[in-house]
Design a protein around this motif. Structure first.
Motif, short mmCIF file in Angstrom:
data_model
loop_
_atom_site.label_atom_id
_atom_site.label_comp_id
_atom_site.label_asym_id
_atom_site.label_seq_id
_atom_site.Cartn_x
_atom_site.Cartn_y
_atom_site.Cartn_z
N VAL A 1 0.82 -1.21 0.00
CA VAL A 1 0.00 0.00 0.00
C VAL A 1 0.85 1.26 0.00
O VAL A 1 0.51 2.25 -0.63
N SER A 2 2.01 1.21 0.69
CA SER A 2 2.81 2.43 0.82
C SER A 2 3.86 2.61 -0.27
O SER A 2 4.62 3.57 -0.24
N ARG B 1 1.18 2.69 -8.71
CA ARG B 1 -0.12 3.36 -8.71
C ARG B 1 -1.14 2.66 -7.82
O ARG B 1 -2.15 3.25 -7.45
N SER B 2 -0.88 1.39 -7.50
CA SER B 2 -1.84 0.63 -6.70
C SER B 2 -1.12 -0.51 -5.97
O SER B 2 -0.01 -0.89 -6.36
N GLU C 1 -1.94 -3.55 -6.18
CA GLU C 1 -1.83 -4.64 -7.16
C GLU C 1 -0.57 -4.49 -7.98
O GLU C 1 0.13 -5.48 -8.25
N GLU C 2 -0.26 -3.28 -8.38
CA GLU C 2 0.96 -3.04 -9.15
C GLU C 2 2.20 -3.36 -8.31
O GLU C 2 3.17 -3.94 -8.81
N SER C 3 2.18 -3.01 -7.03
CA SER C 3 3.30 -3.32 -6.14
C SER C 3 3.49 -4.83 -6.00
O SER C 3 4.61 -5.33 -6.00
N LEU C 4 2.38 -5.55 -5.89
CA LEU C 4 2.43 -7.01 -5.78
C LEU C 4 3.04 -7.62 -7.04
O LEU C 4 3.95 -8.46 -6.96
N VAL C 5 2.55 -7.19 -8.18
CA VAL C 5 3.07 -7.72 -9.45
C VAL C 5 4.56 -7.40 -9.58
O VAL C 5 5.35 -8.25 -9.98
N ARG C 6 4.96 -6.21 -9.20
CA ARG C 6 6.36 -5.82 -9.29
C ARG C 6 7.24 -6.70 -8.38
O ARG C 6 8.28 -7.19 -8.81
N ALA C 7 6.79 -6.94 -7.14
CA ALA C 7 7.58 -7.77 -6.21
C ALA C 7 7.72 -9.20 -6.73
O ALA C 7 8.82 -9.77 -6.72
N LEU C 8 6.63 -9.77 -7.21
CA LEU C 8 6.69 -11.14 -7.72
C LEU C 8 7.47 -11.24 -9.02
O LEU C 8 8.15 -12.24 -9.27
#
Length: 140
Positions: A10-11, A16-17, A19-26
């Motif tokens: 979230v932070s 932008r979201s 979901e984007e952070s999750l996709v980036r990490a994975l």
């Protein structure tokens, strides 16, 4: 180590979201094997996450190549059997098939669970992949 905890997702000011952070990490975990994906408080995460985040997580974990050594390390704040039952109900809501044969094994109720990614021969449906990640066969 790639953390997919809610506060980090979230932070993340570069995304932008969540979901984007999750996709980036994975995606980064996939690009740089061997890697560890750390999923703390998975039960709280699952309750708070949008259906898009849940689907993204399941799909991306399913798509990891079996040649990439990746460890999914998660922690729970509730007993395993309680969360496993809630997860099964949620996955059915997401139109995923019911419990897989490997998930029928009783998991220990420890506060941390780990598993390696299954091979594509194991299953192609995301629910089975996630359940295998969380509850690998006892002979594995």
């Amino acid at each position: 180590v790639y953390a997919i905890d809610l506060p980090s997702l979230v932070s993340d000011g570069t995304a932008r979201s969540p979901e984007e952070s999750l996709v980036r990490a994975l995606t980064e975990a996939r690009r740089h094997p061997p890697s560890i994906v750390y999923w703390p408080h998975a039960d709280s995460w699952w309750e708070a996450a949008s259906s898009t985040m849940k689907s993204s997580l399941v799909t991306m974990l399913q798509d990891f190549p079996t040649t990439h050594p990746v460890l999914l390390l998660l922690t729970l704040d509730v007993p395993w059997p309680d969360w496993q039952q809630n997860l099964l109900q949620e996955l059915e809501i997401l139109d995923a098939p019911s419990q897989s044969p490997s998930a029928a094994a009783v998991a220990s109720s420890s506060s941390a669970s780990t598993a390696a990614l299954p091979s594509p021969a194991f299953s192609t449906d995301p629910a089975s992949v996630l359940l295998h990640l969380l509850d690998p066969p006892l002979d594995a």
